[in-house]
Design an enzyme around this catalytic site. Structure first.
Site, PDB file in Angstrom:
ATOM      1  N   LYS A  22       0.838  -1.202   0.000  1.00 18.75           N
ATOM      2  CA  LYS A  22       0.000   0.000   0.000  1.00 18.75           C
ATOM      3  C   LYS A  22       0.872   1.251   0.000  1.00 18.75           C
ATOM      4  O   LYS A  22       0.672   2.161  -0.815  1.00 18.75           O
ATOM      5  CB  LYS A  22      -0.896   0.006   1.230  1.00 18.75           C
ATOM      6  N   ASN A  23       1.857   1.295   0.909  1.00 19.55           N
ATOM      7  CA  ASN A  23       2.610   2.540   1.102  1.00 19.55           C
ATOM      8  C   ASN A  23       3.564   2.839  -0.046  1.00 19.55           C
ATOM      9  O   ASN A  23       3.982   3.975  -0.233  1.00 19.55           O
ATOM     10  CB  ASN A  23       3.343   2.511   2.446  1.00 19.55           C
ATOM     11  N   ARG A  92      -3.558  11.014   4.783  1.00 18.39           N
ATOM     12  CA  ARG A  92      -2.386  11.889   4.908  1.00 18.39           C
ATOM     13  C   ARG A  92      -1.476  11.761   3.699  1.00 18.39           C
ATOM     14  O   ARG A  92      -0.852  12.740   3.277  1.00 18.39           O
ATOM     15  CB  ARG A  92      -1.651  11.500   6.179  1.00 18.39           C
ATOM     16  N   CYS A 116      -4.420  12.286  13.133  1.00 21.57           N
ATOM     17  CA  CYS A 116      -5.003  10.949  12.962  1.00 21.57           C
ATOM     18  C   CYS A 116      -5.281  10.434  14.366  1.00 21.57           C
ATOM     19  O   CYS A 116      -5.127  11.166  15.343  1.00 21.57           O
ATOM     20  CB  CYS A 116      -4.052  10.037  12.191  1.00 21.57           C
ATOM     21  N   ARG A 121       0.169  14.855  12.880  1.00 18.99           N
ATOM     22  CA  ARG A 121       1.109  14.294  11.904  1.00 18.99           C
ATOM     23  C   ARG A 121       1.701  15.484  11.137  1.00 18.99           C
ATOM     24  O   ARG A 121       1.182  15.900  10.127  1.00 18.99           O
ATOM     25  CB  ARG A 121       0.385  13.339  10.959  1.00 18.99           C
ATOM     26  N   PRO A 122       2.794  16.087  11.660  1.00 23.71           N
ATOM     27  CA  PRO A 122       3.315  17.321  11.056  1.00 23.71           C
ATOM     28  C   PRO A 122       3.807  17.121   9.623  1.00 23.71           C
ATOM     29  O   PRO A 122       4.120  15.995   9.218  1.00 23.71           O
ATOM     30  CB  PRO A 122       4.482  17.676  11.977  1.00 23.71           C
ATOM     31  N   LEU A 125       8.618  19.207   7.486  1.00 22.67           N
ATOM     32  CA  LEU A 125       9.791  18.821   6.676  1.00 22.67           C
ATOM     33  C   LEU A 125       9.471  18.891   5.177  1.00 22.67           C
ATOM     34  O   LEU A 125      10.317  19.258   4.362  1.00 22.67           O
ATOM     35  CB  LEU A 125      10.251  17.403   7.059  1.00 22.67           C
ATOM     36  N   ASP A 305       4.735   0.355  12.134  1.00 18.59           N
ATOM     37  CA  ASP A 305       3.462  -0.184  11.628  1.00 18.59           C
ATOM     38  C   ASP A 305       3.224  -1.619  12.081  1.00 18.59           C
ATOM     39  O   ASP A 305       2.173  -2.184  11.800  1.00 18.59           O
ATOM     40  CB  ASP A 305       3.423  -0.115  10.096  1.00 18.59           C
ATOM     41  N   ARG A 397      -8.597   0.049   4.886  1.00 13.84           N
ATOM     42  CA  ARG A 397      -7.715   1.050   4.275  1.00 13.84           C
ATOM     43  C   ARG A 397      -6.434   0.400   3.770  1.00 13.84           C
ATOM     44  O   ARG A 397      -5.826   0.883   2.813  1.00 13.84           O
ATOM     45  CB  ARG A 397      -7.330   2.130   5.291  1.00 13.84           C
TER      46      ARG A 397
END
Ligand code: EPZ
Length: 421
Positions: A22-23, A92, A116, A121-122, A125, A305, A397
């Site tokens: 997925k990622n 995100r 979340c 979740r900044p 960067l 994760d 998801r």
């Protein structure tokens, strides 16, 4: 709304094929915005985050077809550079369109992602990197508005080896004027695959797989096809499922090197694992699991994760261990739910002290986020009696048809409609 009903205590057996990552796909898909052509990404998992990204790209003018784990993205007529809040708040990873839109079209208006389940979740960067590449950035009414005639290569150092910021910067730098050097870049497999995809489009990248990436900007990139890697987190989740149910199973998974840390921790806890020609076998039948400490870290460390799944597993191990998350310090929403199943877990800052129990007892529990829901399914499969896992839209998801995979291994799990929220 749907929930899982699980009758626990069944021993599993058999073999399942792990789906595409997925990622990785969530970075490969927006990367196609850097070219104007027809791109094919094979081994793309049919999970909700991918459908959300597909919808976002279509909002920008991409024409896409998605079937049989193959997505075709036609970026010939991208005519909109605004990523709206309604879509970005759902995922995100939508922030990944910032770099390519800015670099290819000179303009991007992307909603700030919300937080979340486990906190803020900044994206500082990401924004600082775009500024260093020469973009004008304004933050207006919850949107990032980025403009630049032409980005200019430069040196960028990440204080934190952020996966997302590395991906966004890679994509932005590939069409910049001049060379960009990223130091302390993320080296997750998903980033390595993104580099390979960009290279196949014509990007010039040196240091792939290392923390120092040098990108020589080019004038344009061509469309390209790629076969996505398989999902290391799904693989780790299925291996932990075998361990917690004391089962021997096999997973069809070709990227064993991506799960070394997870496999080693499972062996430390007493499981036997064999990797042979794209089949990973785990032997956990009759194994008395030992408690094993874990501290999450960036790749190749133990992935954050997999933290929730590990805590679920250690809830039934012999002894006491500490599970510390150094990436997300408050990613523990699954702990109170696991305690409803009888787990003995105490939270101390960004650590969970897990005292192993002889058994867990089925109960009704609520998913709070993607990996938390996976940990509840694992615990339910091992608990005595019946468990119900609510809000499984979180699970959908990131796991493709997880209950079908588990059923094929002999689990007693059903997806049912419910009006419970
Ligand atoms: C990616 O998120 C993954 N998502 C996450 O997986 C994963 O947990 C995370 O990497 C860490 O491995 C995708 O790839 C779509 P980061 P990302 O930027 O890129 C801080 C899942 O379950 N940070 O590497 O958002 C941040 O707060 C999801 O599949 C900043 O401070 O993660 C965190 O502490 C959940 N400023 C650390 O860096 C920034 O601008 C790692 O975040 C960006 C990040």
């Amino acid at each position: 709304m749907e929930k899982f009903i699980i009758h626990g205590g069944r021993e599993l057996s058999g073999k399942v094929k792990i789906s595409g990552a997925k990622n990785s796909a969530l970075a490969l898909m927006p990367a196609t915005l850097l070219n104007s052509g027809i791109n094919k990404i094979l081994n793309t998992p049919e999970v909700n985050d991918i459908f959300t990204m597909k919808k976002l790209l279509e909002q920008l003018g991409v024409v896409s077809e998605f079937s049989n784990n193959e997505i075709v993205l036609d970026t010939s007529n991208v005519n909109n550079q605004v990523a709206p809040y309604e879509l970005v708040k759902k995922m995100r990873a939508s922030i990944y369109v910032l770099g390519p839109l800015l670099s290819k079209y000179g303009y991007a208006k992307v909603s700030m992602p919300g937080g979340c389940a486990w906190g803020p979740r900044p994206i500082n960067l990401h924004i600082e990197a775009m500024k260093k590449l020469g973009a004008e950035i304004e933050l207006e009414e919850g949107y990032i508005i980025a403009k630049s005639k032409k980005l200019t290569g430069t040196k960028i150092h990440f204080d934190v080896p952020s996966v997302g910021a590395t991906g966004n910067t890679l994509m932005a730098a590939s069409l910049a004027k001049g060379t960009t050097l990223i130091t302390n870049a993320a080296i997750e497999p998903e980033i390595t695959q993104l580099c390979e995809y960009l290279e196949s489009m014509g990007a010039k990248i040196h240091g792939i797989g290392t923390n120092n990436l040098e990108i020589e900007g080019v004038d344009e990139l061509n469309s390209a096809d790629i076969v996505n890697i398989s999902d290391r987190i799904e693989a780790g989740t299925l291996l932990c499922t075998a361990a917690i149910t004391k089962s021997n199973i096999q997973i069809e998974y070709p990227n064993y090197d991506h799960i070394e840390a997870i496999a080693t921790k499972l062996e430390d806890s007493g499981c036997k694992i064999l990797n042979n020609n794209n089949i990973v076998s785990i032997f956990a039948k009759d194994v008395l699991l030992k408690s094993v400490d874990v501290t999450t870290a960036v790749y190749p460390g133990f992935p954050t994760d997999m933290q929730a799944q590990w805590i679920a597993l250690m809830s039934l191990a012999e002894g006491t261990c500490t599970v510390t998350d150094t990436i997300y310090l408050d990613r523990f929403a699954h702990v109170p739910e696991l305690c409803r199943l009888g787990a003995d877990i105490e939270l101390k800052n960004n650590s969970a002290v897990v005292r192993g129990k002889k058994f867990l007892k089925g109960a009704k529990v609520m998913s709070t986020d993607l990996r938390a829901s996976a940990s509840l399914v694992l615990a339910g499969l091992a608990a005595e009696g019946t468990s119900e896992v609510l809000r499984i839209y979180h699970l959908d998801r990131g796991y493709q048809k997880i209950e079908e995979k588990l059923k094929s291994l002999g689990a007693d799990i059903e997806r049912v409609q419910t009006d419970e929220f």
